[in-house]
Design a protein around this motif. Structure first.
Motif, PDB file in Angstrom:
ATOM      1  N   SER A  22      -2.238   5.070   8.840  1.00 16.33           N
ATOM      2  CA  SER A  22      -1.685   4.808   7.515  1.00 16.33           C
ATOM      3  C   SER A  22      -0.193   4.496   7.580  1.00 16.33           C
ATOM      4  N   ARG A  23       0.513   5.120   8.521  1.00 15.55           N
ATOM      5  CA  ARG A  23       1.956   4.914   8.624  1.00 15.55           C
ATOM      6  C   ARG A  23       2.303   3.790   9.608  1.00 15.55           C
ATOM      7  N   ARG A  24       1.306   3.296  10.322  1.00 16.88           N
ATOM      8  CA  ARG A  24       1.545   2.242  11.297  1.00 16.88           C
ATOM      9  C   ARG A  24       2.139   1.002  10.622  1.00 16.88           C
ATOM     10  N   ARG A  25       1.587   0.658   9.472  1.00 15.89           N
ATOM     11  CA  ARG A  25       2.089  -0.527   8.764  1.00 15.89           C
ATOM     12  C   ARG A  25       3.525  -0.322   8.289  1.00 15.89           C
ATOM     13  N   CYS A  26       3.860   0.918   7.955  1.00 16.24           N
ATOM     14  CA  CYS A  26       5.228   1.226   7.537  1.00 16.24           C
ATOM     15  C   CYS A  26       6.183   1.028   8.720  1.00 16.24           C
ATOM     16  N   ALA A  27       5.769   1.528   9.881  1.00 17.14           N
ATOM     17  CA  ALA A  27       6.614   1.420  11.070  1.00 17.14           C
ATOM     18  C   ALA A  27       6.779  -0.036  11.494  1.00 17.14           C
ATOM     19  N   SER A  55       0.823  -1.207   0.000  1.00 15.24           N
ATOM     20  CA  SER A  55       0.000   0.000   0.000  1.00 15.24           C
ATOM     21  C   SER A  55       0.858   1.258   0.000  1.00 15.24           C
ATOM     22  N   CYS A  56       2.110   1.123   0.459  1.00 12.41           N
ATOM     23  CA  CYS A  56       2.992   2.296   0.501  1.00 12.41           C
ATOM     24  C   CYS A  56       4.171   2.126  -0.445  1.00 12.41           C
ATOM     25  N   GLY A  57       4.448   0.879  -0.861  1.00 10.77           N
ATOM     26  CA  GLY A  57       5.588   0.639  -1.736  1.00 10.77           C
ATOM     27  C   GLY A  57       6.890   0.435  -0.996  1.00 10.77           C
ATOM     28  N   ASP A  58       6.817   0.121   0.296  1.00  7.39           N
ATOM     29  CA  ASP A  58       8.031  -0.080   1.087  1.00  7.39           C
ATOM     30  C   ASP A  58       8.528  -1.514   0.955  1.00  7.39           C
ATOM     31  N   GLN A  59       9.838  -1.667   0.918  1.00  6.18           N
ATOM     32  CA  GLN A  59      10.465  -2.996   0.912  1.00  6.18           C
ATOM     33  C   GLN A  59      11.592  -2.988   1.926  1.00  6.18           C
ATOM     34  N   GLY A 119      11.753   2.819   0.460  1.00  5.68           N
ATOM     35  CA  GLY A 119      10.384   3.129   0.839  1.00  5.68           C
ATOM     36  C   GLY A 119      10.315   4.472   1.521  1.00  5.68           C
ATOM     37  N   CYS A 120       9.233   4.668   2.248  1.00  7.29           N
ATOM     38  CA  CYS A 120       8.998   5.970   2.857  1.00  7.29           C
ATOM     39  C   CYS A 120       9.925   6.184   4.048  1.00  7.29           C
ATOM     40  N   MET A 121       9.938   7.396   4.522  1.00  9.04           N
ATOM     41  CA  MET A 121      10.828   7.774   5.612  1.00  9.04           C
ATOM     42  C   MET A 121      10.585   6.940   6.867  1.00  9.04           C
ATOM     43  N   ILE A 122       9.312   6.685   7.191  1.00 15.76           N
ATOM     44  CA  ILE A 122       9.006   5.946   8.418  1.00 15.76           C
ATOM     45  C   ILE A 122       9.509   4.508   8.326  1.00 15.76           C
ATOM     46  N   SER A 123       9.300   3.858   7.194  1.00 12.43           N
ATOM     47  CA  SER A 123       9.710   2.455   7.091  1.00 12.43           C
ATOM     48  C   SER A 123      11.234   2.324   7.139  1.00 12.43           C
ATOM     49  N   MET A 124      11.947   3.237   6.495  1.00 10.30           N
ATOM     50  CA  MET A 124      13.411   3.160   6.476  1.00 10.30           C
ATOM     51  C   MET A 124      13.999   3.519   7.850  1.00 10.30           C
TER      52      MET A 124
HETATM   53 ZN    ZN Z   1       5.642   3.481   4.065  1.00  7.22          ZN
END
Ligand code: ZN
Length: 128
Positions: free
Chosen positions: A105-110, A37-41, A63-68
């Motif tokens: 929305s960013r919870r899954r990234c974290a 959903s965010c494109g993070d790997q 990916g996004c800042m939060i995931s990295m």
């Molecule tokens: Zn993300």
């Protein structure tokens, strides 16, 4: 300075200067996952010593800042810990480590790096 600035500084620091980014020569555990959903790997590599402790850890990803930032923060946390300790790491623990007011929305990234770690631990224990 507001709470929001603090949050940004903590995340920006890890995002701009990721810890343990790269690859290990001979990892015992390798796992990856993505957050479509965010494109993070995120990919994690762990070297485990004979005591069952994480001797070295590295991550790769985009990916996004939060995931990295979250991946970088997680690698700092798990280095030197036993696999048993890591198995008991919860989503709440992970969110506390990231220490940012992530919305739903960013919870899954974290949480993505934790998901990767858990899948790696599962594969490792199934292999015996
Ligand atoms: Zn993300």
């Amino acid at each position: 300075m507001t709470d929001n600035d603090l949050y940004r500084e903590h995340i920006l620091d890890h995002y701009g200067h990721p810890r343990n980014r790269g690859h290990l020569d001979d990892p015992d555990i390798v796992a990856d996952a993505d957050e479509p959903s965010c494109g993070d790997q995120v990919r994690l590599e762990l070297a485990v010593n004979s005591d069952g402790r994480v001797q070295q850890v590295a991550f790769e990803g985009e990916g996004c800042m939060i995931s990295m930032a979250s991946a970088s923060i997680l690698t700092e946390h798990i280095e030197g810990r036993s696999l048993d300790e890591l198995k008991s790491l919860t989503e709440d623990d992970m969110l506390a480590l990231v220490d940012a007011p992530v919305g739903s929305s960013r919870r899954r990234c974290a949480l993505l790096p934790l998901k990767v770690l858990q899948s790696g631990l599962r594969m490792h224990s199934e292999r015996g």
